[in-house]
Design a protein around this motif. Structure first.
Motif, PDB file in Angstrom:
ATOM      1  N   SER A  47      -5.995 -33.507  30.429  1.00 26.14           N
ATOM      2  CA  SER A  47      -7.190 -33.291  29.600  1.00 26.14           C
ATOM      3  C   SER A  47      -8.442 -33.618  30.387  1.00 26.14           C
ATOM      4  CB  SER A  47      -7.163 -34.193  28.364  1.00 26.14           C
ATOM      5  OG  SER A  47      -6.060 -33.906  27.557  1.00 26.14           O
ATOM      6  N   ILE A  59     -10.990 -28.873  28.990  1.00 26.51           N
ATOM      7  CA  ILE A  59      -9.742 -28.298  29.503  1.00 26.51           C
ATOM      8  C   ILE A  59      -8.592 -29.129  28.948  1.00 26.51           C
ATOM      9  CG2 ILE A  59      -8.286 -27.798  31.514  1.00 26.51           C
ATOM     10  CD1 ILE A  59     -10.792 -27.679  33.233  1.00 26.51           C
ATOM     11  N   ARG A  60      -7.559 -28.448  28.471  1.00 28.03           N
ATOM     12  CA  ARG A  60      -6.329 -29.133  28.048  1.00 28.03           C
ATOM     13  C   ARG A  60      -5.156 -28.248  28.445  1.00 28.03           C
ATOM     14  NH1 ARG A  60      -4.345 -32.927  23.898  1.00 28.03           N
ATOM     15  NH2 ARG A  60      -2.259 -32.269  23.285  1.00 28.03           N
ATOM     16  N   LYS A  61      -4.288 -28.788  29.269  1.00 33.42           N
ATOM     17  CA  LYS A  61      -3.091 -28.073  29.708  1.00 33.42           C
ATOM     18  C   LYS A  61      -1.879 -28.929  29.397  1.00 33.42           C
ATOM     19  CE  LYS A  61      -4.133 -24.230  31.847  1.00 33.42           C
ATOM     20  NZ  LYS A  61      -3.618 -22.947  31.458  1.00 33.42           N
ATOM     21  N   GLU A  62      -0.848 -28.302  28.847  1.00 39.32           N
ATOM     22  CA  GLU A  62       0.399 -28.999  28.525  1.00 39.32           C
ATOM     23  C   GLU A  62       1.537 -28.381  29.316  1.00 39.32           C
ATOM     24  OE1 GLU A  62       1.146 -28.912  24.341  1.00 39.32           O
ATOM     25  OE2 GLU A  62      -0.781 -29.812  23.844  1.00 39.32           O
ATOM     26  N   PHE A  74       0.676 -28.661  37.454  1.00 33.75           N
ATOM     27  CA  PHE A  74      -0.282 -28.059  36.526  1.00 33.75           C
ATOM     28  C   PHE A  74      -0.950 -26.881  37.218  1.00 33.75           C
ATOM     29  CE2 PHE A  74      -0.081 -32.269  34.576  1.00 33.75           C
ATOM     30  CZ  PHE A  74      -0.033 -31.930  33.242  1.00 33.75           C
ATOM     31  N   SER A  75      -1.167 -25.804  36.477  1.00 32.96           N
ATOM     32  CA  SER A  75      -1.868 -24.624  36.976  1.00 32.96           C
ATOM     33  C   SER A  75      -3.065 -24.360  36.079  1.00 32.96           C
ATOM     34  CB  SER A  75      -0.944 -23.406  36.960  1.00 32.96           C
ATOM     35  OG  SER A  75       0.146 -23.597  37.810  1.00 32.96           O
ATOM     36  N   LEU A  76      -4.247 -24.398  36.668  1.00 30.71           N
ATOM     37  CA  LEU A  76      -5.465 -24.059  35.941  1.00 30.71           C
ATOM     38  C   LEU A  76      -5.887 -22.661  36.367  1.00 30.71           C
ATOM     39  CD1 LEU A  76      -7.539 -27.368  36.205  1.00 30.71           C
ATOM     40  CD2 LEU A  76      -5.844 -26.714  34.502  1.00 30.71           C
ATOM     41  N   THR A  77      -6.256 -21.839  35.397  1.00 27.62           N
ATOM     42  CA  THR A  77      -6.666 -20.462  35.659  1.00 27.62           C
ATOM     43  C   THR A  77      -8.175 -20.388  35.859  1.00 27.62           C
ATOM     44  OG1 THR A  77      -7.063 -19.977  33.333  1.00 27.62           O
ATOM     45  CG2 THR A  77      -4.806 -19.620  34.161  1.00 27.62           C
ATOM     46  N   ASP A  80      -9.778 -21.338  32.720  1.00 29.75           N
ATOM     47  CA  ASP A  80      -9.800 -22.785  32.479  1.00 29.75           C
ATOM     48  C   ASP A  80     -10.979 -23.459  33.167  1.00 29.75           C
ATOM     49  OD1 ASP A  80      -7.399 -22.848  30.960  1.00 29.75           O
ATOM     50  OD2 ASP A  80      -6.202 -22.957  32.799  1.00 29.75           O
TER      51      ASP A  80
END
Length: 127
Positions: A47, A59-62, A74-77, A80
């Protein structure tokens, strides 16, 4: 462009970013002696907020752990990391990583304070 060190993630706005997270096990001298495991079906959450006093997440990635492992990726686009409007100077956010929404594994600590996510201006997106 991106760069990651122990307490800071630096990323150009609109760039993709892929990074690994591990939980180090340290001895009494602070030397890393191994890594703790993430277990199958753990939910690991990355987060980013303007600051931890703000409830809004930018940003929040699970990631759901597919099998026992000591590394989560983790992959941020582009979407994102395209946060807010165009910027002309770096913008500093704070981030943390938690497991199952109730155990923070990376975040504010006594030794280094908050963990920073620094967003750099992008030069080619002028639309």
């Amino acid at each position: 462009m991106y760069k990651i060190d122990e307490s800071t993630i630096k990323c150009t706005r609109g760039d993709k970013l892929i990074f690994d997270v591990k939980i180090p096990i340290k001895d009494e001298t602070g030397t890393i002696t191994g890594y703790e495991k993430f277990f199958k079906d753990d939910k690991v959450i990355f987060s980013v907020k303007e600051n931890f006093g703000n409830a809004d997440v930018v940003i929040r990635k699970e990631v759901i752990v597919p099998e026992d492992t000591d590394t989560i990726t983790f992959s941020l686009t582009k979407e994102d990391t395209t946060i807010g409007e165009l910027i002309s100077k770096p913008v500093t956010y704070q981030y943390d990583v938690s497991i199952n929404e109730d155990n923070t594994i990376i975040g504010y600590d006594d030794e280094s304070g908050p963990k920073y996510f620094i967003l750099y201006p992008e030069g080619s997106n002028d639309v």
